[in-house]
Design an enzyme around this catalytic site. Structure first.
Site, mmCIF file in Angstrom:
data_model
loop_
_atom_site.group_PDB
_atom_site.id
_atom_site.type_symbol
_atom_site.label_atom_id
_atom_site.label_comp_id
_atom_site.label_asym_id
_atom_site.label_seq_id
_atom_site.Cartn_x
_atom_site.Cartn_y
_atom_site.Cartn_z
ATOM 1 C CG ASP A 59 -2.124 0.920 1.043
ATOM 2 O OD1 ASP A 59 -3.255 0.442 1.213
ATOM 3 O OD2 ASP A 59 -1.929 2.114 0.717
ATOM 4 C CB ALA A 130 -5.794 1.656 -13.135
ATOM 5 C CB CYS A 173 -14.445 -12.829 -18.106
ATOM 6 S SG CYS A 173 -13.128 -13.821 -18.817
ATOM 7 C CB CYS A 185 -14.504 4.613 -0.134
ATOM 8 S SG CYS A 185 -14.790 2.880 -0.494
ATOM 9 C CB CYS A 245 -8.209 -15.252 -19.358
ATOM 10 S SG CYS A 245 -10.011 -15.255 -19.401
#
Lengths: 251, 77
Positions: A59, A130, A173, A185, A245
């Protein structure tokens, strides 16, 4: 395991699905947690308490007073401290068995690739599209299981992706990257316990993946509305033309 | 054809209702179902859609008796 560990984890070890073998798997496991905020706090606390032996937390943010309403790994004296370090201190205090590697950095690029390859399970507790797409791409590349959670307002979503296994879909997907960046938030608000609910479910799913027990949320998106306390799920399918994928062979 | 359209979480709050029953004369896509049910509201982007609890895209066709559910996306953490 020593006597202290047998006692510490006794309530978990007595579960026939876990036992000593399972606890040893947890102690040997490596989990990467991206984000030490509203979801990363409960997810990391439960994973540390449960005896996940190696936890890496990334973080780049510092603890702010406005975080403390929900980011329960951080406490009032931690304001101004790096969230990664504050989380590390909380987890070390909770369970000294756990080797906590805390890095103050936004996990991206080559570093993301390296960390995802090392991990047995990745827990995505990030707060933006992102980062979520970047984590997904790395998990698809290394076929690393991904537990994805998100929360805002009174709402939460959780899913599990096991790229290359069980014909699993991936995050891409489910969400496509052409959408506009979503509100967060800070601008939309979030009620404290919804982050706890979602982060706790993520911790449980990560443990099930490590232990190889039960049925995970692979192929399902769990949708939680805390206001009506309605919990729905929708079935997900691998998108054969998914840019992340789609080309991956089925095993 | 009768289609049940459901709205969840903050979408339900924003629209002020949780469901519509649409009577349609022809086969419509998910996108057209939204436009029929909410002519004044632009379809949010991104949005999650399920038809009969299966993930669907906006161009999926909706059949008689289907249930179409719209969910707001969530990325916060």
């Amino acid at each position: 395991m020593n006597d202290n560990q047998l006692l510490r984890y006794s309530r978990q070890i007595m579960l026939p699905k876990i036992e000593v073998d399972g606890q040893q798997k947890l102690l040997a496991a490596k989990v990467l947690i991206v984000g030490a905020g509203g979801l990363g706090s409960p997810a990391s606390i439960y994973l540390a308490a449960a005896g996940i032996g190696n936890i890496t937390i990334y973080d780049d943010d510092v603890v702010d007073l406005s975080n403390l309403q929900r980011q329960i790994a951080h406490h009032t004296p931690d304001i101004g401290m790096d969230k990664a370090i504050s989380s590390q201190q909380t987890l070390n205090k909770l369970n000294p068995d756990v080797n906590v590697n805390a890095v103050k950095q936004r996990l991206a690029g080559e570093q993301l690739d390296v960390e995802v390859e090392k991990a047995d399970v990745v827990v995505d507790c990030s707060d933006n599209f992102a980062t979520r797409f970047a984590i997904n791409t790395a998990c698809v590349r290394h076929k690393t299981p991904l537990v994805s959670g998100a929360a805002i307002r009174f709402e939460g979503q959780v899913s599990v992706f096991t790229p290359g296994r069980d014909n699993s879909p991936c995050y891409n997907c489910l969400y496509q990257s052409d959408g506009e960046e979503l509100v967060n938030c800070a601008t939309n608000g979030v009620v404290a316990p919804i982050t706890g609910i979602v982060g706790s479910i993520q911790a449980l799913e990560a443990m099930k993946l490590i232990l190889g027990i039960g049925e995970t949320l692979v192929g399902k998106l769990l949708l939680i509305d805390g206001l009506s306390m309605e919990i729905n799920s929708m079935n997900l399918k691998k998108n054969p033309t998914c840019p992340s994928c789609g080309g991956m062979g089925v095993t | 054809m009768s289609i049940k359209v459901r709205y969840f979480a903050s979408l339900k709050e924003d629209l002020g209702r949780s469901e519509d029953i649409l009577e349609t004369a022809s086969l419509l896509t998910v996108r057209q179902i939204w436009q029929c049910a909410n002519p004044q509201q632009t379809l949010p982007n991104p949005i999650l859609v399920a038809v009969n609890k299966d993930y669907a895209d906006l161009e999926s066709l909706v059949n008689d008796g289907d249930e179409v559910a719209f969910f707001p996306p969530v990325t916060g953490g």
